[in-house]
Scaffold this motif. Structure first.
Motif, short mmCIF file in Angstrom:
data_model
loop_
_atom_site.label_atom_id
_atom_site.label_comp_id
_atom_site.label_asym_id
_atom_site.label_seq_id
_atom_site.Cartn_x
_atom_site.Cartn_y
_atom_site.Cartn_z
N TYR A 259 -38.16 -13.93 -5.26
CA TYR A 259 -36.88 -14.29 -4.65
C TYR A 259 -36.82 -15.79 -4.39
N THR A 260 -37.96 -16.34 -3.94
CA THR A 260 -38.02 -17.78 -3.71
C THR A 260 -37.80 -18.54 -5.01
N SER A 261 -38.38 -18.02 -6.11
CA SER A 261 -38.18 -18.66 -7.42
C SER A 261 -36.71 -18.70 -7.78
N VAL A 262 -36.03 -17.56 -7.59
CA VAL A 262 -34.62 -17.50 -7.93
C VAL A 262 -33.82 -18.42 -7.02
N SER A 263 -34.20 -18.47 -5.75
CA SER A 263 -33.50 -19.36 -4.83
C SER A 263 -33.64 -20.81 -5.28
N THR A 264 -34.82 -21.16 -5.75
CA THR A 264 -35.04 -22.51 -6.24
C THR A 264 -34.22 -22.77 -7.49
N ILE A 265 -34.21 -21.78 -8.39
CA ILE A 265 -33.44 -21.91 -9.62
C ILE A 265 -31.98 -22.09 -9.32
N LYS A 266 -31.48 -21.39 -8.30
CA LYS A 266 -30.05 -21.47 -7.97
C LYS A 266 -29.62 -22.91 -7.71
N TYR A 267 -30.50 -23.65 -7.03
CA TYR A 267 -30.12 -25.00 -6.64
C TYR A 267 -30.47 -26.04 -7.69
#
Lengths: 129, 129
Positions: B120-128
């Motif tokens: 989830y943290t990876s996806v959160s990082t990808i989002k930004y």
């Protein structure tokens, strides 16, 4: 040849999540309760086979789509060709990992026209599945 | 035949993000500043071609991996076969959408051994990104 393009539905992050959820449930069933049947379907050592989770909740082992480019991203091809090289548990794990990656590619393909925030909401929903 | 399995690195969500970021930058370059060159590489009407974004920051147009199952999820195959059926902008958009979906499948494959929260943290990082 008709070019692939994102189909209009599902247009909302809820629609994307429902598509993900239905396909995921089908794949989990193939890899758990139906694992013996699934394992048996992958007994070819020459044909190239894939595991599909469909949006009607069914799963299917079949060769990849013959016509390219395809409408949707395709799952891992040739899952049967490595079946006998590892233990059954390891093989099912490999297929599960690739199926998980495929589910994400389908969801991001279907959600291509969503905004960044809507896509993030989809992923947030998926996380708690 | 050796079965595909998740390679040990990158083991962290930071490593997954860096892999995503590098491949994404390569693909964006292919589809923007290098679009004429990329368009020209896709001129075959018989061979099946794919666009790869590599983890060294380069992009490449080539046929799909001949040996299956492959180590990593594969990008959309046959991008060249629909190039002349739509406008250049629409074709680049189609390839971009599929490339985006492919990037997510690679990231989730590489991050298969992460915990749910780490993914989830990876996806959160990808989002930004």
């Amino acid at each position: 040849m008709s070019p692939p393009s994102p189909p209009p539905p599902p247009p909302t992050h809820r629609g994307v999540f429902e598509d993900f959820s239905t396909r995921r449930t089908a794949l989990i069933r193939a890899l758990t309760t139906d694992r013996d049947e699934f394992y048996g379907f992958c007994n070819s050592e020459t044909e190239i086979l894939c595991l599909y989770g469909h949006d009607d909740g069914s799963w299917e082992v079949k060769p990849p789509e013959p016509m390219v480019p395809t409408m949707l991203p395709e799952p891992m091809t040739g899952i049967n060709l490595c079946r006998n090289d590892v233990s059954r548990v390891d093989w099912l794990s490999i297929v599960a990992i690739h199926s998980d990656a495929w589910l994400m590619s389908v969801s991001f393909f279907l959600g291509a026209l969503l905004t960044s925030d809507e896509r993030y909401t989809s992923v947030s929903t998926i996380k708690y599945k």
